[in-house]
Design an enzyme around this catalytic site. Structure first.
Site, short mmCIF file in Angstrom:
data_model
loop_
_atom_site.label_atom_id
_atom_site.label_comp_id
_atom_site.label_asym_id
_atom_site.label_seq_id
_atom_site.Cartn_x
_atom_site.Cartn_y
_atom_site.Cartn_z
N HIS A 181 7.29 87.76 27.55
CA HIS A 181 6.14 87.73 28.57
C HIS A 181 6.58 88.10 30.10
O HIS A 181 5.88 88.24 30.86
CB HIS A 181 5.61 86.75 28.62
CG HIS A 181 4.90 85.99 27.23
ND1 HIS A 181 3.90 86.94 26.51
CD2 HIS A 181 5.03 85.11 26.22
CE1 HIS A 181 3.50 86.42 25.20
NE2 HIS A 181 4.01 85.31 25.02
N ASP A 232 6.72 88.27 17.16
CA ASP A 232 6.06 87.19 17.49
C ASP A 232 4.60 87.11 17.59
O ASP A 232 4.04 88.15 17.59
CB ASP A 232 6.53 86.91 19.09
CG ASP A 232 6.10 85.66 19.66
OD1 ASP A 232 7.02 84.76 19.89
OD2 ASP A 232 5.00 85.40 20.29
N HIS A 248 2.41 86.20 19.58
CA HIS A 248 1.65 86.91 20.92
C HIS A 248 2.28 88.04 21.51
O HIS A 248 3.40 88.69 20.94
CB HIS A 248 2.27 85.91 22.13
CG HIS A 248 2.11 84.55 21.93
ND1 HIS A 248 2.83 83.45 21.22
CD2 HIS A 248 0.54 83.91 22.04
CE1 HIS A 248 2.26 82.31 21.06
NE2 HIS A 248 0.88 82.49 21.74
N ASP A 301 6.24 82.05 15.64
CA ASP A 301 5.07 81.42 15.93
C ASP A 301 3.79 81.91 15.13
O ASP A 301 2.49 81.54 15.39
CB ASP A 301 4.42 81.11 17.13
CG ASP A 301 4.82 82.57 18.20
OD1 ASP A 301 5.15 83.31 17.52
OD2 ASP A 301 4.91 82.32 19.39
ZN LIG Z 1 4.86 83.47 20.98
#
Ligand SMILES: [Zn+2]
Length: 337
Positions: free
Chosen positions: A125, A162, A164, A249
């Site tokens: 990120h 991931d 996200h 995750d």
């Molecule tokens: Zn994540």
């Protein structure tokens, strides 16, 4: 297979300033205990070196590097609603980035066919000028850029599994064709980016692939997208190095994600990537991102390392009827599918 670790990964602890923060040192304890129980799966253990300032600045503005350093030296604090650092966090971040760089150098030099960086904080990120979502420096992006500028590689495939979207990595390579960035992620979910229609810009048009999947998505969808869209595109692209933003995750036990994968799903994804890389005779390096249920995380990491190291076989599945064909139709403007 190479496994990169460092004691500083245990010292970065956002929960000191932000109680109940999910990114805890126990994540590393769980992973390393599970790896030890399996004799580290025969990996060669490597101490992750600290990244140099020049390495960080391959993708980050010097002002960003200094801001993180100075905040940590001052005892730490809050950077955004999710991102907290303490005094040891800068050192941990240097080793997380430095491990990824060292892994890429070793893989490209032919020292091993696969590697895993079990380091934190995570990176995908973080953008050129900002920390975000637990991430300080974009470890995988720094390592990919190093492979291009220092080692002379021309095509790198980054698979981000991931749960996200890796908006930092996507931003860094959005306008370029020398890094193909492909992400499967739950949507809607933090950080809210990664729409199917975002396929890169300019010279990078077609070299960003986003596959948003709904909450509750399970193994059949994730494996299908990989088998019928992302692996065929990667084979067409012919990368000289494959990197995985390995967040775990999307596991059903994870408190932040809403997907339904289990450790076997990650093993199956890793088998697919390993077989693809083997067929191209190129190395694979994975870098830890998220995964916030420590026991599940440890199971997933050991399953992934085992698969990247050669264990297990991928069992082909039928394509899922909805999302894979929709994604393939979209991506098919840029790739032969
Ligand atoms: Zn994540």
């Amino acid at each position: 297979m190479l496994y990169y670790r460092h004691s500083s990964s245990r010292e970065h602890d956002p929960s000191v300033l932000s109680p109940d923060h999910p990114d805890t040192p126990e994540r590393i304890d769980a992973i390393e205990n599970a790896m030890k129980q399996r004799d580290w799966l025969g990996c060669e253990l490597v101490e992750a070196p600290a990244a140099t300032e020049a390495e960080l600045e391959l993708v980050h503005a010097p002002t960003h590097v200094y801001r993180i350093r100075d905040l940590c030296l001052d005892g730490g604090g809050q950077i955004d609603p999710d991102t907290w650092v303490g005094e040891p966090s800068f050192r941990a971040a240097l080793h997380a980035a430095g491990g990824a760089c060292a892994m890429v150098r070793a893989l490209v030099a032919g020292q091993a066919s696969a590697g895993f960086c079990g380091l934190r904080p995570s990176g995908h990120h973080a953008g050129p000028e900002r920390a975000m979502g637990f991430c300080l420096f974009d470890n995988i992006a720094i390592a990919a850029e190093l492979a291009i500028t220092e080692l002379g590689l021309r095509r790198i495939f980054i698979l981000d599994w991931d749960v996200h979207h890796g908006n930092g990595t996507a931003d860094i390579f959005r306008r370029r064709a020398d890094v193909l960035y492909a992400s499967i992620h739950q949507a809607p979910l933090f950080p809210g980016t990664g729409h199917l229609s975002d396929v890169g810009f300019g010279e990078g048009l077609g070299y960003t692939i986003n596959v948003p999947v709904p909450k509750g998505s399970g193994e059949e969808l994730w494996l299908s997208v990989l088998e019928y869209v992302l692996i065929p595109v990667a084979l067409e692209y012919r990368p000289e190095l494959v990197l995985i933003s390995a967040g775990f995750d999307a596991h059903h036990a994870d408190p932040l994600g809403g997907c339904m994968l289990d450790s076997n799903t990650f093993a199956q994804m890793a088998c697919q990537v390993r077989d693809m890389a083997d067929s191209l005779q190129v190395p694979v390096g994975a870098v830890l991102e998220g995964g916030y249920a420590p026991v599940a995380l440890a199971e997933c990491v050991t399953a992934t390392v085992a698969a990247l190291g050669g264990e297990g076989t991928y069992r082909s599945i039928a394509p899922d009827p909805l999302i894979t064909s929709r994604v393939a139709a979209y991506i098919g403007h840029h790739w032969v599918l």
